[in-house]
Design an enzyme around this catalytic site. Structure first.
Site, PDB file in Angstrom:
ATOM      1  N   TYR A  51       0.828  -1.212   0.000  1.00 23.62           N
ATOM      2  CA  TYR A  51       0.000   0.000   0.000  1.00 23.62           C
ATOM      3  C   TYR A  51       0.869   1.273   0.000  1.00 23.62           C
ATOM      4  O   TYR A  51       0.356   2.363  -0.199  1.00 23.62           O
ATOM      5  CB  TYR A  51      -0.946   0.055   1.217  1.00 23.62           C
ATOM      6  CG  TYR A  51      -1.925  -1.094   1.358  1.00 23.62           C
ATOM      7  CD1 TYR A  51      -2.104  -2.039   0.349  1.00 23.62           C
ATOM      8  CD2 TYR A  51      -2.685  -1.235   2.514  1.00 23.62           C
ATOM      9  CE1 TYR A  51      -2.986  -3.088   0.502  1.00 23.62           C
ATOM     10  CE2 TYR A  51      -3.584  -2.284   2.664  1.00 23.62           C
ATOM     11  CZ  TYR A  51      -3.725  -3.224   1.657  1.00 23.62           C
ATOM     12  OH  TYR A  51      -4.615  -4.263   1.819  1.00 23.62           O
ATOM     13  N   HIS A 109       0.289 -11.722   2.611  1.00 22.47           N
ATOM     14  CA  HIS A 109      -0.752 -11.007   1.880  1.00 22.47           C
ATOM     15  C   HIS A 109      -1.569 -11.950   0.977  1.00 22.47           C
ATOM     16  O   HIS A 109      -2.776 -11.778   0.820  1.00 22.47           O
ATOM     17  CB  HIS A 109      -0.127  -9.882   1.047  1.00 22.47           C
ATOM     18  CG  HIS A 109      -1.046  -8.727   0.799  1.00 22.47           C
ATOM     19  ND1 HIS A 109      -0.628  -7.431   0.815  1.00 22.47           N
ATOM     20  CD2 HIS A 109      -2.368  -8.672   0.529  1.00 22.47           C
ATOM     21  CE1 HIS A 109      -1.654  -6.625   0.569  1.00 22.47           C
ATOM     22  NE2 HIS A 109      -2.718  -7.356   0.377  1.00 22.47           N
TER      23      HIS A 109
END
Ligand SMILES: NC(=O)c1ccc[n+]([C@@H]2O[C@H](COP(=O)([O-])OP(=O)(O)OC[C@H]3O[C@@H](n4cnc5c(N)ncnc54)[C@H](OP(=O)(O)O)[C@@H]3O)[C@@H](O)[C@H]2O)c1
Length: 285
Positions: A51, A109
């Site tokens: 991110y 993730h």
């Protein structure tokens, strides 16, 4: 249930039951919106290496004046950093960028890179947890077959190194909402006491017009986002709504003055399998 409600994880640590997501939050805006989230009562921020906003999130934690121990920060191993060495380097980068002493939760993730790399990534997370740098570890986007594989690997590590030395899956994070309820994964986690986090909990706004939802909006005098967040919380999930809009950040935390009845909850159930994000759970590698 209120905004301070915490859930206990298998690691022994606790996690705030409402999170605040920062996927697609530009780095230049992240500090401001995370500070606004803290002012609105959130204590849990869901970030990730990919991110590119771990640093402003950490800056917000420092500037908030809230004791570090009262805030919960998550990061995640990038899909491109699967494997032992790459994961160690990714974790190190999180610390050098944020300047934090510890991170509350670090997730894989996505189950990418094949079995060997997944094992290496998990071993690196276990080591960082044992070193006290990461408090709890877990996974995101794992299918049941990936979860079974990991459970087998944890047992292998325990056989080699002793009880408790394989790490424990404290949290799993998936896209979860009434149009993607993932009953198989939810049962797997609930049987093991694993905390289930819900991403895209308001379905990115794409289902706000659904008649079943609109009925509850009218009945409770709340917004579609609030009804969906309440559904998630009452399912026992940890929803992670994202917004960069100050008024929506407040709105999404204002979900503790009403309750969905059992029949309201049932009215929202569907058997649809309709992701609005990526879906690595189905990856067979
Ligand atoms: N592990 C993973 O692979 C994964 C994948 C996706 C997401 N996540 C995590 O989950 C978090 C949430 O997921 P998401 O951001 O994809 O979806 P989401 O939270 O369901 O939806 C966010 C979108 O809805 C808008 N919104 C927020 N509150 C609203 C409200 N009250 N009324 C109307 N619109 C509203 C936001 O707009 P504005 O921001 O413009 O207000 C944004 O466009 C992410 O930030 C991330 O932390 C994890």
């Amino acid at each position: 249930m209120n905004i301070n409600t915490m859930l206990k994880m298998p690691s022994g640590h606790s996690i705030p039951a409402l999170g605040y997501g920062v996927y697609q939050t530009p780095a230049g805006e992240a500090e401001d919106v995370v500070l606004h989230a803290f002012k609105s009562g959130y204590r849990h921020v869901d970030s990730a290496r990919v991110y590119r906003n771990e640093q402003p999130c950490a800056d917000a934690i420092r500037k908030s004046g809230i004791p570090r121990g009262e805030i919960f920060l998550t990061s995640k191993v990038p899909p491109r950093s699967m494997g032992y060495d790459a994961t160690k380097a990714a974790i190190q980068s999180s610390f050098s960028q944020t300047g934090l002493d510890y991170i509350d939760l670090y997730l894989v993730h996505a189950p990418y890179g094949g079995p060997q790399n997944r094992r290496g990534t998990w071993r690196a997370l276990v080591e960082a947890q044992q070193a006290g740098k990461i408090r709890s570890i877990g996974v995101s986007n794992y299918g049941v077959h990936h979860l079974n594989e990991l459970e087998g690997y944890i047992k292998e590590l325990e056989t080699q190194n002793g009880a408790g030395k394989g790490g424990e899956i404290s949290v799993g994070q998936w896209e979860l909402h009434p149009w993607l309820a993932r009953p198989d994964i939810v049962v797997w986690c609930k049987e093991r006491g694993i905390v289930i986090e819900a991403y895209c909990p308001i379905v990115r706004g794409q289902r706000f017009g659904e008649p079943s939802l609109q009925k509850l909006v009218k009945a409770h005098g709340k917004t579609p986002a609030q009804v969906l967040l309440r559904w998630s919380l009452q399912k026992g999930f940890v929803p992670l709504p994202k917004s960069v809009t100050h008024s929506r950040i407040v709105e999404n935390a204002d979900v503790y003055d009403f309750e969905l009845s059992q029949s309201d909850m049932q009215a929202l159930e569907t058997t649809e399998y309709s992701p609005v994000s990526w879906d690595p759970t189905v990856d067979r590698d």
